[in-house]
Design a protein around this motif. Structure first.
Motif, PDB file in Angstrom:
ATOM      1  N   ILE A 181       0.803  -1.231  -0.054  1.00 26.25           N
ATOM      2  CA  ILE A 181      -0.099   0.127   0.057  1.00 26.25           C
ATOM      3  C   ILE A 181       0.705   1.288   0.014  1.00 26.25           C
ATOM      4  CG2 ILE A 181      -1.960   1.225   1.033  1.00 26.25           C
ATOM      5  CD1 ILE A 181      -2.787  -1.354   2.347  1.00 26.25           C
ATOM      6  N   GLY A 182       1.873   1.203   0.641  1.00 23.11           N
ATOM      7  CA  GLY A 182       2.782   2.401   0.921  1.00 23.11           C
ATOM      8  C   GLY A 182       3.541   2.916  -0.528  1.00 23.11           C
ATOM      9  N   LYS A 183       3.965   1.684  -1.133  1.00 17.06           N
ATOM     10  CA  LYS A 183       4.356   1.722  -2.612  1.00 17.06           C
ATOM     11  C   LYS A 183       3.278   2.564  -3.345  1.00 17.06           C
ATOM     12  CE  LYS A 183       7.596  -0.913  -5.081  1.00 17.06           C
ATOM     13  NZ  LYS A 183       7.993  -2.481  -5.242  1.00 17.06           N
ATOM     14  N   GLU A 184       2.109   2.122  -3.411  1.00 16.84           N
ATOM     15  CA  GLU A 184       1.165   2.916  -4.084  1.00 16.84           C
ATOM     16  C   GLU A 184       0.896   4.074  -3.851  1.00 16.84           C
ATOM     17  OE1 GLU A 184      -0.092   0.464  -6.452  1.00 16.84           O
ATOM     18  OE2 GLU A 184      -1.638   1.563  -7.168  1.00 16.84           O
ATOM     19  N   VAL A 185       0.628   4.479  -2.653  1.00 16.00           N
ATOM     20  CA  VAL A 185       0.475   5.694  -2.097  1.00 16.00           C
ATOM     21  C   VAL A 185       1.710   6.623  -2.883  1.00 16.00           C
ATOM     22  CG1 VAL A 185       0.647   7.325  -0.101  1.00 16.00           C
ATOM     23  CG2 VAL A 185      -0.662   5.002  -0.018  1.00 16.00           C
ATOM     24  N   VAL A 186       3.069   6.357  -2.629  1.00 13.47           N
ATOM     25  CA  VAL A 186       3.867   7.119  -3.176  1.00 13.47           C
ATOM     26  C   VAL A 186       3.998   7.513  -4.526  1.00 13.47           C
ATOM     27  CG1 VAL A 186       6.473   7.211  -3.512  1.00 13.47           C
ATOM     28  CG2 VAL A 186       5.592   6.544  -1.179  1.00 13.47           C
ATOM     29  N   LYS A 187       3.634   6.292  -5.202  1.00 17.61           N
ATOM     30  CA  LYS A 187       3.398   6.267  -6.771  1.00 17.61           C
ATOM     31  C   LYS A 187       2.256   7.294  -6.935  1.00 17.61           C
ATOM     32  CE  LYS A 187       1.251   3.497  -9.659  1.00 17.61           C
ATOM     33  NZ  LYS A 187       0.730   2.072 -10.073  1.00 17.61           N
ATOM     34  N   CYS A 188       1.173   7.403  -6.305  1.00 14.99           N
ATOM     35  CA  CYS A 188       0.016   8.264  -6.480  1.00 14.99           C
ATOM     36  C   CYS A 188       0.480   9.721  -6.334  1.00 14.99           C
ATOM     37  CB  CYS A 188      -1.015   8.149  -5.681  1.00 14.99           C
ATOM     38  SG  CYS A 188      -2.096   6.764  -6.182  1.00 14.99           S
ATOM     39  N   ILE A 189       1.386   9.722  -5.259  1.00 16.78           N
ATOM     40  CA  ILE A 189       1.895  11.222  -4.791  1.00 16.78           C
ATOM     41  C   ILE A 189       2.816  12.044  -5.964  1.00 16.78           C
ATOM     42  CG2 ILE A 189       3.201  12.714  -3.033  1.00 16.78           C
ATOM     43  CD1 ILE A 189       2.301  10.498  -1.023  1.00 16.78           C
ATOM     44  N   GLN A 190       3.870  10.874  -6.566  1.00 16.35           N
ATOM     45  CA  GLN A 190       4.841  11.444  -7.194  1.00 16.35           C
ATOM     46  C   GLN A 190       4.130  11.701  -8.629  1.00 16.35           C
ATOM     47  OE1 GLN A 190       7.630   8.492  -6.496  1.00 16.35           O
ATOM     48  NE2 GLN A 190       8.907   9.543  -5.340  1.00 16.35           N
ATOM     49  N   GLU A 191       3.134  11.140  -9.075  1.00 15.52           N
ATOM     50  CA  GLU A 191       2.465  11.650 -10.361  1.00 15.52           C
ATOM     51  C   GLU A 191       2.370  12.921 -10.366  1.00 15.52           C
ATOM     52  OE1 GLU A 191       0.421   7.309 -11.197  1.00 15.52           O
ATOM     53  OE2 GLU A 191      -0.923   9.127 -10.400  1.00 15.52           O
ATOM     54  N   GLN A 192       1.996  13.649  -9.325  1.00 18.18           N
ATOM     55  CA  GLN A 192       1.798  14.960  -9.207  1.00 18.18           C
ATOM     56  C   GLN A 192       3.064  15.877  -8.726  1.00 18.18           C
ATOM     57  OE1 GLN A 192      -1.961  16.122  -7.229  1.00 18.18           O
ATOM     58  NE2 GLN A 192      -1.650  18.063  -7.354  1.00 18.18           N
ATOM     59  N   PHE A 193       3.594  15.280  -7.849  1.00 18.61           N
ATOM     60  CA  PHE A 193       4.732  15.998  -7.345  1.00 18.61           C
ATOM     61  C   PHE A 193       5.939  15.028  -7.454  1.00 18.61           C
ATOM     62  CE2 PHE A 193       1.089  17.636  -4.633  1.00 18.61           C
ATOM     63  CZ  PHE A 193       1.035  18.826  -5.315  1.00 18.61           C
ATOM     64  N   PRO A 194       6.907  14.962  -8.352  1.00 16.52           N
ATOM     65  CA  PRO A 194       7.711  14.150  -8.566  1.00 16.52           C
ATOM     66  C   PRO A 194       8.920  14.449  -7.603  1.00 16.52           C
ATOM     67  CG  PRO A 194       7.696  15.710 -10.272  1.00 16.52           C
ATOM     68  CD  PRO A 194       6.488  15.964  -9.528  1.00 16.52           C
ATOM     69  N   GLY A 195       9.037  15.687  -6.967  1.00 11.97           N
ATOM     70  CA  GLY A 195      10.106  15.784  -5.744  1.00 11.97           C
ATOM     71  C   GLY A 195       9.561  15.338  -4.611  1.00 11.97           C
ATOM     72  N   ALA A 196       8.649  14.309  -4.555  1.00  5.75           N
ATOM     73  CA  ALA A 196       8.264  13.887  -3.187  1.00  5.75           C
ATOM     74  C   ALA A 196       9.100  12.799  -2.870  1.00  5.75           C
ATOM     75  CB  ALA A 196       6.850  13.259  -3.169  1.00  5.75           C
ATOM     76  N   HIS A 197       9.916  12.697  -1.683  1.00  8.71           N
ATOM     77  CA  HIS A 197      10.838  11.915  -1.136  1.00  8.71           C
ATOM     78  C   HIS A 197      10.523  11.216  -0.258  1.00  8.71           C
ATOM     79  CE1 HIS A 197      14.904  10.228  -0.389  1.00  8.71           C
ATOM     80  NE2 HIS A 197      14.798  10.909   0.787  1.00  8.71           N
ATOM     81  N   PRO A 198      10.281   9.648  -0.459  1.00  6.76           N
ATOM     82  CA  PRO A 198       9.505   9.002   0.840  1.00  6.76           C
ATOM     83  C   PRO A 198      10.620   8.567   1.729  1.00  6.76           C
ATOM     84  CG  PRO A 198       9.541   7.626  -1.404  1.00  6.76           C
ATOM     85  CD  PRO A 198      10.156   9.011  -1.582  1.00  6.76           C
TER      86      PRO A 198
END
Lengths: 362, 362
Positions: free
Chosen positions: A316-333
């Motif tokens: 689930i965590g990986k899926e969440v990061v994918k969704c965030i990075q689609e809009q904000f590629p600079g999001a660093h988990p």
């Protein structure tokens, strides 16, 4: 940011009979003082005791946790004020005892507590602490999400944290101190990405399959087996018998297991949850402009809680990061290397250092 | 259909000191006996007392209700067994007293109670009644939806009923006695068309607009004003303070009012609720084949509860009927002319008549 941190002004209130500790708050190498960090979540409360470092020392890693204690829920919304307060006091006493320390050694306390949604909540909890600690002890009360953020950034309040355990919340800080949150409002108010939300949707899917409103799903057999029930009808009595969030959220592994076996209903529940969790983070990022002017700026997203931990194939965590990075590629988990209670202790230490630096300047 | 109706076999249990009433159960013109009908919903419990008609008499209309009493919730799942039982006993005593009658005149009792989801629930409530009434009194316990259906069909168990008040349920009977239900599982298990479901979604929409996850909506001002709150943050404390379904469901008029003012968020909530309610009815109709072989057969759909009542321009009940008739054109909506408690009393009367006819034959 309003820390709601303060020294206790009433020197007559020394519940723990602490005397002769009118201590220099700067600390130095010879100081045996300690800091308490508390993480009070919906399911459990964790307290750690760390040594008070002098401001000149580099932060040792791994952090020397002197003592650690775990207790039940300390969310005053869930268990009531008296029970929450008793739980907090007990867990702090136990952590001190395990550290070979006592109340008199405490220099600062930071409580990260779920259910702190309003300044009045912070004020109420500060009042509890004021009755426990003498006036020189620095007291800080924060939403538990702030402590969780600090656990991923080693005490620095910048970026966004996402907690998804029994409940869920997203909380962020900009470099200039502005803060914002999303979700964290409880089950009635639609925290659908939380462990409770995922499990409640799975239970609903079982009922809908049973009464003809929804497709058949593996969740039926999986959940009935896990709860030792023989028919979906019995789920109604089961949920009424004890509607505690944690009891319902404990079914998340069954949902993940069905999704890993390619059950479409379970998969949709997890995909929707991931999108809901990502939306919480994105709302905070947008309000604080964490992504900078061009939308590509880098910022940390600290990921905390059982729901975000990796499973066999459905993460689930990986899926969440994918969704965030689609809009904000600079999001660093970031997956924190220390627990939220240590984050709370680091916050207390950083607040103390900041105050002592300011005192030295003035 | 299993009525779970029976006479009380233990003649030693005469809690109300009823003696000398070893009464002919067939009744006749000279009988002063009465029937009690009880509707126990999520919010209130209503008891009516009607005269025992002889089987030869035509059903008078309007029905001569001798006495009527109202009390609080008697759902044992919500208020606990003792409180539910006390409420039932009190409301029956008051209805009898208002009728100028007493426990000794009671010939039959039918309880339509929400929270009867399983044979064990019926058995438990029958046991309460057995302690109250002497052995010759006929006792029937049904889900409250069955009494509501009877209120629209004047006692005949055929067709489908949809209740949408604080909670919601759909319940149906085929001509051959087969029965089926959908929804009615409570808020955790996704009764989204209920008053509680509609209001919880509206509260969620306010939170989502506030934290940046959803569009702005008129619901924010409307609901905060209704609750005398100054910020959406305060909704979190408000919902935790008292999570009773009825308190939350009481916000439905605010949602309808916003939809009538063309607020898109409120409108979507009501459209979704109507579709969810229609889906419950359609699931029951399909399982019981109420629509006949060609799918166009006629059957009654009894519509009960505050959510289905007409408002100024946004009529949820009308929307539900539209959705049902798109699939089943023979669905014939009925708004009962009597309340569900009278439906329960009519059920008891019909069961009595059926039994006495069968006794006469044997």
């Amino acid at each position: 940011m309003n820390n709601y941190g303060e020294s206790n002004g009433d020197s007559n209130v020394h519940k723990k009979k602490v005397e002769g500790n009118d201590h220099c708050e700067n600390g130095d190498g010879s100081d045996n003082g300690v800091i308490l960090g508390v993480d009070g979540g919906a399911t459990s409360t964790v307290c750690v005791c760390i040594p008070l470092f002098s401001s000149s020392k580099t932060l040792a890693y791994p952090l020397p946790v002197l003592g650690r204690a775990v207790s039940g829920c300390s969310n005053h919304n869930s268990v009531g004020e008296n029970a929450a307060r008793d739980t907090l006091e007990e867990v702090m006493a136990e952590a001190l005892s395990k550290s070979g320390s006592d109340w008199s050694a405490v220099r600062a306390v930071c409580l990260g507590v779920s259910g702190v949604n309003h300044p009045t909540d912070q004020e109420r909890i500060l009042n509890w602490l004021r009755e426990i600690f003498p006036s020189h002890v620095k007291l800080y009360v924060q939403n538990d999400a702030v402590a969780a953020l600090a656990s991923g950034t080693m005490g620095k309040l910048h970026g966004c944290v996402l907690i998804a355990g029994t409940g869920c919340i997203s909380y962020g800080f900009a470099e200039d101190g502005r803060e914002a949150r999303a979700s964290g409002a409880g089950p009635v108010l639609g925290d659908w990405g939380s462990g409770y939300g995922i499990a409640a949707k799975a239970l609903t899917a079982v009922i809908r399959a049973h009464d003809g409103r929804g497709p058949q799903t593996m969740l039926t057999n999986k959940i009935l087996k896990a709860l030792s029930l023989s028919s979906p009808d019995e789920l109604i009595g089961w949920t009424y018998a004890d509607p505690s969030w944690a009891r319902i959220a404990a079914l998340v592994p069954e949902v993940v297991s069905c999704a890993e076996a390619c059950d479409q209903v379970a998969t949709k529940i997890l995909v929707d949850a991931a999108q809901d969790l990502a939306l919480s983070v994105k709302a905070v990022v947008q309000r604080l402009h964490l992504c900078g002017e061009d939308g590509n700026g880098s910022f940390p997203v600290v990921m905390v809680g059982g729901v975000l931990e990796a499973n066999k194939t459905w993460d689930i965590g990986k899926e969440v990061v994918k969704c965030i990075q689609e809009q904000f590629p600079g999001a660093h988990p970031i997956t924190p290397q220390v627990e939220p209670a240590v984050g709370a202790a680091l916050l207390a230490r950083n607040f103390l250092m900041k105050e002592s630096t300011e005192n030295c300047r003035s």
